[in-house]
Design an enzyme around this catalytic site. Structure first.
Site, PDB file in Angstrom:
ATOM      1  N   TYR A 151       0.848  -1.193   0.000  1.00 45.47           N
ATOM      2  CA  TYR A 151       0.000   0.000   0.000  1.00 45.47           C
ATOM      3  C   TYR A 151       0.879   1.237   0.000  1.00 45.47           C
ATOM      4  O   TYR A 151       1.841   1.316   0.765  1.00 45.47           O
ATOM      5  CB  TYR A 151      -0.888   0.007   1.249  1.00 45.47           C
ATOM      6  CG  TYR A 151      -1.755   1.237   1.373  1.00 45.47           C
ATOM      7  CD1 TYR A 151      -3.067   1.239   0.900  1.00 45.47           C
ATOM      8  CD2 TYR A 151      -1.254   2.407   1.950  1.00 45.47           C
ATOM      9  CE1 TYR A 151      -3.858   2.369   0.997  1.00 45.47           C
ATOM     10  CE2 TYR A 151      -2.041   3.551   2.040  1.00 45.47           C
ATOM     11  CZ  TYR A 151      -3.337   3.524   1.566  1.00 45.47           C
ATOM     12  OH  TYR A 151      -4.126   4.646   1.656  1.00 45.47           O
ATOM     13  N   GLU A 205      -3.625   7.460  -4.210  1.00 42.03           N
ATOM     14  CA  GLU A 205      -3.557   6.208  -3.450  1.00 42.03           C
ATOM     15  C   GLU A 205      -3.379   5.027  -4.404  1.00 42.03           C
ATOM     16  O   GLU A 205      -4.120   4.904  -5.380  1.00 42.03           O
ATOM     17  CB  GLU A 205      -4.846   6.019  -2.649  1.00 42.03           C
ATOM     18  CG  GLU A 205      -4.813   4.800  -1.738  1.00 42.03           C
ATOM     19  CD  GLU A 205      -6.159   4.553  -1.056  1.00 42.03           C
ATOM     20  OE1 GLU A 205      -7.189   4.456  -1.768  1.00 42.03           O
ATOM     21  OE2 GLU A 205      -6.185   4.468   0.178  1.00 42.03           O
TER      22      GLU A 205
END
Ligand code: GDP
Ligand code: MN
Length: 407
Positions: free
Chosen positions: A108, A196
């Site tokens: 992530y 993101e």
């Protein structure tokens, strides 16, 4: 402004961040053709302004063009409900057909603006692919936060530290650090509020001698609305279909309208401070706002009329509360706008009004003479009292003598 995954990936590519090649399909047949062209294993992904698609059937791995067609047919033209969408879901108009990756590990990485730090911050975790909120809540030590510097950006050593901490294979440390710096640069240069990548993946080499790669498999980018004027090329990426229709209509009339869940009072105000005070008063009266609509400091009759029309189009609204301060806005013009809006919509909702400032007397007279069900109050406290009475009257009482039940 939110972007779709396929648009976000185009921006990433522009900055040299590797993604996998794909094509956007608007019909199942187009999806089939895209899969045919790409060959091999593909992933069909519903394009909506929300994440959580994987768990909700919005991401499907397919082995043949026929499967791609079926997968696209199961998404296109339907509403997809994920934990990030409103309860009714969001309409899927496009599906991305993209080559499948052979994933070794899901990571992530994101860049957000951190108000406390006063700078963009890179957030990274070895636990990609799943709910990052859940990881943050359960194992906060698995979330790394590295602030950039507003003047010098994200220095390469910080990016390298992050790449090591992500535990990528040695040959991927440099490409991963590079990728993080590029995401950071994209965030700053395009005035983003969010970049993101979840998951960022390392791949398994498919034949001996092939190098593993680091790839952005998913991408979410939000642009800061107030800075959009600096990026005319990005404005075209707006997809109005993904937004609340009344909010769109309000934006077109230069009104700012925010829908709130669970309330019954529609609030019309001019100015953000007055909006806050009006919501406080609504709460104080024992009710919840269904929305608030700010007509702005310099609205005219037409804009107030449109504001009124929008306000009463919200089926949750049972009482309208109007709280205006006449500065540049003239209260008589506002009153005419309210009357015009009520007549045009044939709305018979009770309306509580307080007005102060320029031409307030005249405005109140126009409302009093209009024949509408208006309750004119001298001040906010008076408005709260009127609101309380109206809500008590519109809420069924359980038994004589018992107080009306309110939420
Ligand atoms: P989201 O659920 O809306 O965030 O959609 P994602 O694009 O993140 O996809 C969800 C999950 O689907 C990922 O975490 C992966 O596990 C899986 N997935 C997506 N693309 C691929 C792919 O190319 N290959 C494989 N094997 N899995 C994928
Ligand atoms: Mn994702």
């Amino acid at each position: 402004m939110k972007l779709h995954e396929y648009q976000a990936k185009q921006l990433l590519e522009l900055y040299g961040v590797p993604t996998l090649p794909g094509e956007v399909a608007t019909t199942p047949l187009e999806a089939r053709k895209a899969a045919e062209k790409a060959g091999g294993r593909n992933v069909v992904k519903a394009q909506i302004h929300a994440g959580g698609r994987g768990k909700a059937g919005g991401v499907k791995v397919v082995d043949t063009p026929a499967e791609a067609e079926t997968a696209a047919a199961s998404m296109l033209g339907r509403r997809l409900v994920t934990h990030q969408t409103p309860a009714g879901g969001v309409l899927v108009r496009k599906a991305l057909v993209v080559s499948a990756a052979d994933i070794a590990k899901e990571l992530y990485v994101a860049v957000i603006m951190d108000g406390d730090v006063g700078a963009p911050v890179v957030i990274a975790s070895t636990e990609g692919g799943v709910d990052i909120e859940e990881i943050a809540a359960r194992t906060p030590d698995k979330i790394l936060r590295v602030p950039g510097d507003p003047l010098i950006g994200l220095t390469p050593y910080k990016a390298r530290d992050l790449a090591y901490a992500l535990g990528v294979p040695p040959e991927l440390v440099r490409p991963t650090a590079d990728l993080i710096v590029k995401l950071y640069r994209l965030f700053v240069e395009k005035d983003c509020s969010l970049v993101e990548v979840n998951p960022l993946v390392t791949t398994k080499p498919s034949r001996p001698g092939q190098q593993p790669r680091i790839i952005a498999l998913d991408a979410k980018v939000s642009l800061e609305d107030d800075a959009l004027f600096r990026h005319p090329e990005l404005q075209a990426l707006h997809d109005p279909e993904q937004e609340e229709p009344l909010e769109l209509r309000a934006a077109a009339a230069e009104l700012s309208y925010v829908k709130l869940e669970g309330g019954r009072v529609g609030c019309m105000v001019n100015g953000a401070g007055l909006a806050m005070a009006t919501m406080d008063i609504t709460k104080w009266a024992g009710a919840d706002p269904a929305n608030f609509l700010d007509v702005g400091g310099s609205a005219d009759e037409k804009r107030v009329e449109e504001a009124y029309r929008i306000l009463v189009s919200d089926p949750d609204v049972k009482v309208v509360l109007i709280n205006l301060f006449g500065g540049i806005l003239r209260c008589d013009a506002a009153a005419r706008g309210i009357v015009a809006g009520a007549q045009a919509t044939r709305s018979d909702l009770p309306v509580v009004v307080t007005m102060r400032g320029t031409n307030a007397e005249e405005g109140l007279k126009i409302l009093a003479d209009s024949g509408l069900k208006t309750h004119l109050a001298h001040d906010l406290a008076g408005a709260a009292d009127a609101l309380k009475e109206l809500l008590a009257a519109s809420t069924p009482t359980k038994a004589p003598g018992q107080q009306a039940r309110r939420r």
